[in-house]
Structure formats: structure tokens, C-alpha cells
Design a protein around this motif. Structure first.
Motif, mmCIF file in Angstrom:
data_model
loop_
_atom_site.group_PDB
_atom_site.id
_atom_site.type_symbol
_atom_site.label_atom_id
_atom_site.label_comp_id
_atom_site.label_asym_id
_atom_site.label_seq_id
_atom_site.Cartn_x
_atom_site.Cartn_y
_atom_site.Cartn_z
ATOM 1 N N TYR A 82 0.871 -1.174 0.000
ATOM 2 C CA TYR A 82 0.000 0.000 0.000
ATOM 3 C C TYR A 82 0.902 1.215 0.000
ATOM 4 O O TYR A 82 1.759 1.366 0.873
ATOM 5 N N GLY A 83 0.762 2.069 -1.017
ATOM 6 C CA GLY A 83 1.650 3.227 -1.055
ATOM 7 C C GLY A 83 1.232 4.247 -2.090
ATOM 8 O O GLY A 83 0.256 4.061 -2.824
ATOM 9 N N ALA A 84 2.014 5.320 -2.149
ATOM 10 C CA ALA A 84 1.662 6.488 -2.952
ATOM 11 C C ALA A 84 1.983 6.277 -4.429
ATOM 12 O O ALA A 84 2.984 5.653 -4.779
ATOM 13 N N GLU A 85 1.111 6.797 -5.267
ATOM 14 C CA GLU A 85 1.336 6.832 -6.717
ATOM 15 C C GLU A 85 0.909 8.186 -7.261
ATOM 16 O O GLU A 85 0.047 8.850 -6.710
ATOM 17 N N GLY A 86 1.521 8.521 -8.382
ATOM 18 C CA GLY A 86 1.063 9.648 -9.173
ATOM 19 C C GLY A 86 1.011 9.182 -10.606
ATOM 20 O O GLY A 86 1.319 8.020 -10.904
ATOM 21 N N CYS A 87 0.611 10.057 -11.509
ATOM 22 C CA CYS A 87 0.503 9.682 -12.916
ATOM 23 C C CYS A 87 0.761 10.911 -13.768
ATOM 24 O O CYS A 87 0.248 11.996 -13.465
ATOM 25 N N LEU A 88 1.536 10.730 -14.830
ATOM 26 C CA LEU A 88 1.848 11.860 -15.719
ATOM 27 C C LEU A 88 0.597 12.393 -16.417
ATOM 28 O O LEU A 88 0.621 13.509 -16.931
ATOM 29 N N SER A 89 -0.493 11.609 -16.411
ATOM 30 C CA SER A 89 -1.753 12.049 -17.019
ATOM 31 C C SER A 89 -2.721 12.652 -16.000
ATOM 32 O O SER A 89 -3.834 13.037 -16.359
ATOM 33 N N VAL A 90 -2.294 12.667 -14.737
ATOM 34 C CA VAL A 90 -3.108 13.294 -13.680
ATOM 35 C C VAL A 90 -2.162 14.214 -12.909
ATOM 36 O O VAL A 90 -1.734 13.926 -11.800
ATOM 37 N N ARG A 91 -1.813 15.318 -13.526
ATOM 38 C CA ARG A 91 -0.749 16.173 -12.999
ATOM 39 C C ARG A 91 -1.113 16.780 -11.653
ATOM 40 O O ARG A 91 -2.249 17.149 -11.416
ATOM 41 N N GLY A 92 -0.110 16.835 -10.781
ATOM 42 C CA GLY A 92 -0.261 17.545 -9.514
ATOM 43 C C GLY A 92 -0.997 16.798 -8.433
ATOM 44 O O GLY A 92 -1.298 17.361 -7.388
ATOM 45 N N LYS A 93 -1.302 15.515 -8.669
ATOM 46 C CA LYS A 93 -2.034 14.736 -7.673
ATOM 47 C C LYS A 93 -1.238 13.502 -7.273
ATOM 48 O O LYS A 93 -0.396 13.008 -8.034
ATOM 49 N N ALA A 94 -1.544 13.003 -6.085
ATOM 50 C CA ALA A 94 -1.015 11.717 -5.631
ATOM 51 C C ALA A 94 -2.118 11.022 -4.853
ATOM 52 O O ALA A 94 -3.059 11.664 -4.379
ATOM 53 N N GLY A 95 -2.003 9.714 -4.752
ATOM 54 C CA GLY A 95 -2.995 8.948 -3.984
ATOM 55 C C GLY A 95 -2.395 7.615 -3.595
ATOM 56 O O GLY A 95 -1.405 7.172 -4.192
ATOM 57 N N ASN A 96 -2.979 6.974 -2.606
ATOM 58 C CA ASN A 96 -2.474 5.685 -2.130
ATOM 59 C C ASN A 96 -3.257 4.552 -2.776
ATOM 60 O O ASN A 96 -4.480 4.594 -2.825
ATOM 61 N N VAL A 97 -2.511 3.555 -3.251
ATOM 62 C CA VAL A 97 -3.129 2.430 -3.953
ATOM 63 C C VAL A 97 -2.596 1.115 -3.383
ATOM 64 O O VAL A 97 -1.395 0.975 -3.137
ATOM 65 N N LEU A 98 -3.502 0.152 -3.217
ATOM 66 C CA LEU A 98 -3.128 -1.201 -2.820
ATOM 67 C C LEU A 98 -2.749 -1.971 -4.085
ATOM 68 O O LEU A 98 -3.538 -2.043 -5.036
ATOM 69 N N ARG A 99 -1.554 -2.539 -4.073
ATOM 70 C CA ARG A 99 -1.045 -3.300 -5.233
ATOM 71 C C ARG A 99 -0.436 -4.608 -4.743
ATOM 72 O O ARG A 99 -0.053 -4.708 -3.565
ATOM 73 N N PRO A 100 -0.252 -5.584 -5.628
ATOM 74 C CA PRO A 100 0.532 -6.760 -5.246
ATOM 75 C C PRO A 100 1.989 -6.367 -4.983
ATOM 76 O O PRO A 100 2.496 -5.410 -5.575
ATOM 77 N N SER A 101 2.662 -7.099 -4.092
ATOM 78 C CA SER A 101 4.051 -6.768 -3.776
ATOM 79 C C SER A 101 5.019 -7.448 -4.738
ATOM 80 O O SER A 101 6.180 -7.071 -4.837
ATOM 81 N N LYS A 102 4.505 -8.468 -5.464
ATOM 82 C CA LYS A 102 5.385 -9.221 -6.359
ATOM 83 C C LYS A 102 4.539 -9.706 -7.535
ATOM 84 O O LYS A 102 3.408 -10.185 -7.323
ATOM 85 N N VAL A 103 5.067 -9.564 -8.740
ATOM 86 C CA VAL A 103 4.329 -10.009 -9.931
ATOM 87 C C VAL A 103 5.284 -10.747 -10.861
ATOM 88 O O VAL A 103 6.484 -10.468 -10.902
ATOM 89 N N LYS A 104 4.726 -11.691 -11.602
ATOM 90 C CA LYS A 104 5.465 -12.285 -12.716
ATOM 91 C C LYS A 104 4.704 -11.946 -13.993
ATOM 92 O O LYS A 104 3.474 -12.089 -14.042
ATOM 93 N N ILE A 105 5.435 -11.494 -14.998
ATOM 94 C CA ILE A 105 4.795 -11.095 -16.255
ATOM 95 C C ILE A 105 5.465 -11.787 -17.447
ATOM 96 O O ILE A 105 6.621 -12.234 -17.360
ATOM 97 N N LEU A 106 4.716 -11.857 -18.516
ATOM 98 C CA LEU A 106 5.240 -12.256 -19.827
ATOM 99 C C LEU A 106 5.045 -11.069 -20.751
ATOM 100 O O LEU A 106 4.014 -10.381 -20.679
ATOM 101 N N PHE A 107 6.005 -10.858 -21.636
ATOM 102 C CA PHE A 107 5.887 -9.730 -22.561
ATOM 103 C C PHE A 107 6.795 -9.957 -23.761
ATOM 104 O O PHE A 107 7.616 -10.882 -23.771
#
Ligand code: CO
Length: 151
Positions: A82-107
Motif C-alpha cells: 500500500y503506497g503512494a502513486e502519481g501519474c503523468l496524465s493526472v498532474r499535480g495529484k497523488a494517492g495511495n493504492v493497494l497493489r501486489p508486492s510481487k508479480v510475474k509477467i510475460l511480454f
């Protein structure tokens, strides 16, 4: 080339992005533009819809390095952070988001070679945030305590 970053309210940010079908020069140009734009903005990640292109392409720039993801998918997601995030498409804001702590991806990379990767902590958070963009989801849809990002 540095591109203008689309801001919240633009419908392209809400599109369900299409998979890349051709690993061609146009894809390489898109990825070059995304890198130029992300490095200029000094962000942790950027998804193609943020420069107006609704394709499943994202990049992240974190301690572990600079990564390009084409047609990425999650293999698994584990734990919680659980921690802070911002986004280049939402300028000037921050918010706390719950995310997984570990992920495995394919790409795929820009040449069409396939990779897997395990990411944790902030790297995992950045991946989750960028991959959400590919489904038209903004962190503000999931965040609490959205605030001005001056702090
Ligand atoms: Co974002």
C-alpha cells in the motif's frame, strides 16, 4: 521525439488498448517516442495511450533499469503493498493504492522476442500502474486519500 502527454478527461485514456500485431519500424518509433517522453517528464512509467496511441505497449524507468513491454500479461500476482502513486496524465495529484508486492509477467520486446520477468516492490507497483492504463484504468479509480502532490 518528445510527445504531449494526454491528460485525464481525454477518452483515449479510457480505451481498452489493442495488441501489437506487427513488430515493425512503427513500433520502434512508438517506443522511442515513449522513452523520450518518459525521460523528459522524469516519470517512473508511461503507457502508449498516454501519448494518444491505444496499443498494449508500456515502459517503466525504475532502479532496476529501463524496460519496454509489448503485449504484456500477468502470470501471477502475490502479496500486498500500500503506497503512494502519481501519474503523468493526472498532474499535480497523488494517492495511495493497494497493489501486489510481487508479480510475474510475460511480454515481448520491440523485436518480437518473448521474455518473462519477476518484479517486486516499487518495480511491481510501476508495472501494475502502467498495465492498468492498457485497460483504460487510472490509479485514481483505485486510490484513496487523493491529494495535491506538492509534498
Ligand atoms: Co499513469
Amino acid at each position: 521525439m518528445i510527445k504531449t502527454i494526454v491528460q485525464v478527461g481525454d477518452p483515449v485514456l479510457r480505451e481498452s488498448c489493442k495488441p501489437v500485431e506487427k513488430f515493425d519500424d512503427a513500433l520502434s518509433r512508438l517506443l522511442d517516442d515513449m522513452r523520450d517522453t518518459l525521460l523528459d517528464a522524469e516519470g517512473a512509467g508511461l503507457a502508449a495511450p498516454q501519448i494518444g496511441v491505444p496499443l498494449r505497449v508500456a515502459c517503466v524507468n525504475v532502479e532496476e533499469g529501463y524496460f519496454e513491454f509489448v503485449n504484456p500479461v500477468f502470470v501471477w500476482q502475490k502479496g500486498e503493498q500500500y503506497g503512494a502513486e502519481g501519474c503523468l496524465s493526472v498532474r499535480g495529484k497523488a494517492g495511495n493504492v493497494l497493489r501486489p508486492s510481487k508479480v510475474k509477467i510475460l511480454f515481448y520486446d520491440r523485436k518480437g522476442d518473448r521474455y518473462s520477468l519477476v518484479a517486486r516492490d516499487f518495480f511491481a507497483r510501476a508495472i501494475c500502474h502502467e498495465f492498468d492504463h492498457l485497460d483504460g484504468i487510472l490509479y485514481t479509480d483505485k486510490a484513496d486519500h487523493i491529494r495535491d502532490a506538492e509534498d
